[in-house]
Design an enzyme around this catalytic site. Structure first.
Site, mmCIF file in Angstrom:
data_model
loop_
_atom_site.group_PDB
_atom_site.id
_atom_site.type_symbol
_atom_site.label_atom_id
_atom_site.label_comp_id
_atom_site.label_asym_id
_atom_site.label_seq_id
_atom_site.Cartn_x
_atom_site.Cartn_y
_atom_site.Cartn_z
ATOM 1 N N ARG A 1 -3.119 8.294 3.180
ATOM 2 C CA ARG A 1 -3.379 9.059 4.376
ATOM 3 C C ARG A 1 -2.151 9.745 4.861
ATOM 4 O O ARG A 1 -2.289 10.587 5.784
ATOM 5 C CB ARG A 1 -4.366 8.322 5.354
ATOM 6 C CG ARG A 1 -5.695 8.018 4.827
ATOM 7 C CD ARG A 1 -6.537 7.374 5.879
ATOM 8 N NE ARG A 1 -6.270 5.805 5.643
ATOM 9 C CZ ARG A 1 -6.422 5.006 6.387
ATOM 10 N NH1 ARG A 1 -7.218 5.274 7.559
ATOM 11 N NH2 ARG A 1 -6.342 3.982 6.444
ATOM 12 N N TYR B 1 37.805 21.743 5.387
ATOM 13 C CA TYR B 1 37.272 21.848 3.981
ATOM 14 C C TYR B 1 37.762 23.125 3.303
ATOM 15 O O TYR B 1 37.565 24.350 3.811
ATOM 16 C CB TYR B 1 35.920 21.849 4.413
ATOM 17 C CG TYR B 1 35.021 21.548 2.992
ATOM 18 C CD1 TYR B 1 35.070 20.592 2.281
ATOM 19 C CD2 TYR B 1 33.932 22.532 3.051
ATOM 20 C CE1 TYR B 1 34.274 20.358 1.142
ATOM 21 C CE2 TYR B 1 33.130 22.266 1.904
ATOM 22 C CZ TYR B 1 33.161 21.320 0.878
ATOM 23 O OH TYR B 1 32.362 21.183 -0.105
ATOM 24 N N GLY C 1 0.860 -1.188 -0.040
ATOM 25 C CA GLY C 1 -0.003 0.139 -0.076
ATOM 26 C C GLY C 1 0.845 1.327 -0.104
ATOM 27 O O GLY C 1 1.850 1.088 0.767
ATOM 28 N N ASN D 1 -8.151 -8.257 15.664
ATOM 29 C CA ASN D 1 -7.132 -8.961 15.071
ATOM 30 C C ASN D 1 -6.044 -8.077 14.808
ATOM 31 O O ASN D 1 -6.175 -6.813 14.081
ATOM 32 C CB ASN D 1 -7.903 -9.347 13.394
ATOM 33 C CG ASN D 1 -6.567 -9.816 12.463
ATOM 34 O OD1 ASN D 1 -5.754 -10.726 13.109
ATOM 35 N ND2 ASN D 1 -6.885 -9.801 11.351
HETATM 36 C C1 UD1 Z 1 -6.159 -5.668 8.461
HETATM 37 C C2 UD1 Z 1 -7.022 -6.803 9.108
HETATM 38 C C3 UD1 Z 1 -7.952 -6.478 10.029
HETATM 39 C C4 UD1 Z 1 -6.940 -6.264 11.133
HETATM 40 C C5 UD1 Z 1 -6.022 -4.890 10.698
HETATM 41 C C6 UD1 Z 1 -5.190 -4.699 11.957
HETATM 42 C C7 UD1 Z 1 -7.230 -8.141 6.592
HETATM 43 C C8 UD1 Z 1 -8.552 -8.435 5.657
HETATM 44 N N1 UD1 Z 1 -7.737 -6.943 7.521
HETATM 45 O O1 UD1 Z 1 -7.000 -4.603 8.115
HETATM 46 O O2 UD1 Z 1 -8.498 -7.830 10.359
HETATM 47 O O3 UD1 Z 1 -7.750 -5.974 12.471
HETATM 48 O O4 UD1 Z 1 -5.398 -5.239 9.411
HETATM 49 O O5 UD1 Z 1 -4.355 -3.413 11.541
HETATM 50 O O6 UD1 Z 1 -6.355 -8.492 6.671
HETATM 51 N N2 UD1 Z 1 -1.601 -4.566 1.949
HETATM 52 C C9 UD1 Z 1 -0.912 -4.987 0.641
HETATM 53 N N3 UD1 Z 1 -1.580 -5.250 -0.187
HETATM 54 C C10 UD1 Z 1 -3.143 -5.209 -0.415
HETATM 55 C C11 UD1 Z 1 -3.844 -4.649 0.870
HETATM 56 C C12 UD1 Z 1 -2.986 -4.557 2.001
HETATM 57 O O7 UD1 Z 1 0.248 -5.164 0.488
HETATM 58 O O8 UD1 Z 1 -3.725 -5.468 -1.251
HETATM 59 C C13 UD1 Z 1 -0.837 -4.431 2.974
HETATM 60 C C14 UD1 Z 1 -0.640 -2.875 3.327
HETATM 61 O O9 UD1 Z 1 0.315 -2.233 2.813
HETATM 62 C C15 UD1 Z 1 -0.473 -3.095 4.961
HETATM 63 C C16 UD1 Z 1 -1.336 -4.374 5.359
HETATM 64 O O10 UD1 Z 1 -1.284 -4.989 4.139
HETATM 65 O O11 UD1 Z 1 0.778 -2.995 5.258
HETATM 66 C C17 UD1 Z 1 -2.509 -4.243 6.055
HETATM 67 O O12 UD1 Z 1 -3.519 -3.534 5.172
HETATM 68 P P1 UD1 Z 1 -4.562 -2.731 5.401
HETATM 69 O O13 UD1 Z 1 -5.352 -2.295 4.226
HETATM 70 O O14 UD1 Z 1 -4.018 -1.527 6.310
HETATM 71 O O15 UD1 Z 1 -5.485 -3.504 6.199
HETATM 72 P P2 UD1 Z 1 -6.680 -3.239 7.448
HETATM 73 O O16 UD1 Z 1 -7.880 -2.811 6.667
HETATM 74 O O17 UD1 Z 1 -6.078 -2.308 8.366
#
Ligand code: UD1
Ligand code: MG
Length: 447
Positions: A18, A373, A14, A173
């Site tokens: 934000r 320098y 990601g 989670n």
């Molecule tokens: C995720 C969890 C949620 C948990 C929360 C904790 C899932 C579906 N949900 O949600 O249960 O409570 O984290 O913080 O796993 N990322 C990618 N590629 C993608 C999507 C995400 O690399 O396609 C990476 C992001 O860069 C980030 C991490 O995965 O480092 C988490 O992604 P994010 O979208 O923040 O998940 P949450 O909605 O916070």
């Protein structure tokens, strides 16, 4: 457990919109190290053998950053951001032969401790196929909920997919999950995107695993460890958590912090015993302080090594490559860069010492400057043991001052000065007896 192998997948594709930043979110720093660097470093400390980092297109710098903290890192590009489950699949080529433990980590959750990773690995070693890291929160709103039945984990539900009843659950989670390597690709393959966000959720692996008759469990970690960063406010909050922990640890290990909340540590600051740190001291990365050192108020230290019994500050700046030997003194408004200050030497006031060696017990007078320098190149200054440099001296480098030499105050030194020699480059003092009084009288008469 040592014989079990462990791979980590750090998902970090990601951009982190934000953060309102031109650089990827996971490159923002906590205590002087990028978030992804923290995650890779903690993986290394927990004995993870190999790290696969999942990055977005044009994020090779994220790979480099992770690789600076772990010896075995491969990068995988997730071209479309279709969810956490989809992100892990980007590292498929590293998962085909996964034998034992696979831990999925988030690049934006930097405070997860190696001990917690080890606890997850222990659960895998006990025969669990999926291990989820949960935490209790008074503000569970954005998190996925861990749903249990008779004390057993049965599903993770994303907040947006929760029923009102499920939404009330405050067991959350943390996002980080552990898997039995040989089962993981099958589980990932069975995930669909039939949910509120139309994403492939890694969290769905829990229900799928249960359907397949596999063993699933959750363990609990403190909420502070699982704080994720989505914006600059979160970044500041995580920094503040890190600093509180680092201060507490420093004190537990035998350092005195007079005003702990005003001292800022880097991720790798090393402190000996009985170190006293006065208020408003900032440690950038790479600082090592030995026993019985005093760091006085308002000092800034970066990539510097300070040996036993030294006094640094108040208002001192140690820049990269400053090596201060036993019992040396670095006083107020003194800047030291890439210089070796040998045992017992004193640089007490208002000086710049750069690209230099100051021999043992040498005394550097107030206002001494190494002119290192010329606008193009840097040159070295060598000051011998026991030398005495008079106040307000400019040592034009390359410069060499022999052991025991004396330099008269106010000199501009442009030639080598030998052992035990005196060098002075100032014009003779001229005294006219009573002249000042006569001058004043003359002026008064005119009025
Ligand atoms: C995720 C969890 C949620 C948990 C929360 C904790 C899932 C579906 N949900 O949600 O249960 O409570 O984290 O913080 O796993 N990322 C990618 N590629 C993608 C999507 C995400 O690399 O396609 C990476 C992001 O860069 C980030 C991490 O995965 O480092 C988490 O992604 P994010 O979208 O923040 O998940 P949450 O909605 O916070
Ligand atoms: Mg998140």
């Amino acid at each position: 457990m040592a014989q079990r192998s462990c791979q980590a997948i750090i998902i970090a594709a990601g951009h982190g919109t934000r953060m309102k930043s031109q650089k990827p979110k996971v490159l923002h720093k906590i205590a002087g190290l990028s978030m992804v660097g923290h995650v890779a470093r903690n993986a290394q400390k927990a004995g993870v053998d190999h790290v696969s980092v999942v990055i977005g297109p044009d994020m090779d710098i994220v790979h480099k950053e992770a690789a600076s903290m772990h010896p075995a890192v491969t990068a995988h590009v997730q071209t479309e951001r279709l969810g956490t489950g989809h992100a892990v699949l980007a590292a498929r080529s590293d998962l085909i032969d996964a034998k034992d433990d696979v831990i999925v980590l988030f690049g934006d959750t930097p405070l997860l401790r190696p001990e917690t990773l080890t606890a997850m690995r222990e659960k895998l070693a006990e025969g669990n196929d999926v291990v989820v890291l949960g935490f209790y929160s008074n503000e569970p709103d954005p998190y996925g909920r861990l749903l249990e039945e008779n004390g057993n984990l049965i599903a993770i539900r994303e907040a947006k997919d929760c029923t009102p009843e499920e939404f009330k659950v405050n067991f959350c989670n943390g996002g980080i999950m552990g898997f039995s390597g040989p089962k993981l690709l099958d589980l990932l393959g069975a995930i669909d995107n039939n949910n509120a966000q139309g994403e492939y959720y890694l969290t769905d692996t829990v229900e799928i695993a249960i359907q397949q008759g596999l063993k699933v469990t959750a363990i609990e970690a403190p909420e502070a460890e699982l704080q994720g960063v989505n914006n600059r406010q979160h970044l500041a909050k995580v920094e503040s958590t890190f600093q509180s922990q680092a201060r507490a640890e420093a004190m537990t290990n035998g350092a005195t912090l007079i005003a702990p909340e005003t001292v800022f540590f880097a991720y790798d600051t090393e402190l000996g015993q009985d170190v006293i740190i006065e208020p408003n001291v900032f440690f950038a990365p790479g600082v090592k302080i030995s026993d019985n050192v005093e760091i006085r108020a308002n000092s800034y230290l970066e990539s510097a090594t300070v040996a036993e019994g030294c006094v640094v500050g108040p208002y001192a700046r140690l820049r990269p490559g400053a090596i201060i030997d036993k019992g040396a003194k670095i006083g107020n408004f003194v800047e030291i860069k890439k210089a070796h200050i040998e045992e017992g030497a004193k640089v007490n006031h208002l000086s710049y010492i750069g690209d230099a060696r100051v021999g043992a017990k040498a005394n550097i007078g107030a206002g001494t400057i190494t002119c290192n320098y010329d606008g193009f190149d840097k040159f070295k200054t060598d000051i011998g043991a026991g030398a005495f440099i008079g106040s307000n001296t400019a040592l034009v480098a390359p410069a060499s001052i022999g052991d025991g030499a004396i330099i008269g105050a106010g000199s501009v030194i442009t030639k080598p000065v030998g052992k035990d020699d005196l060098a002075v480059t100032r014009s003779k003092t001229f005294v006219k007896v009573g002249w000042a009084a006569l001058f004043r009288e003359k002026k008064k008469k005119k009025k």
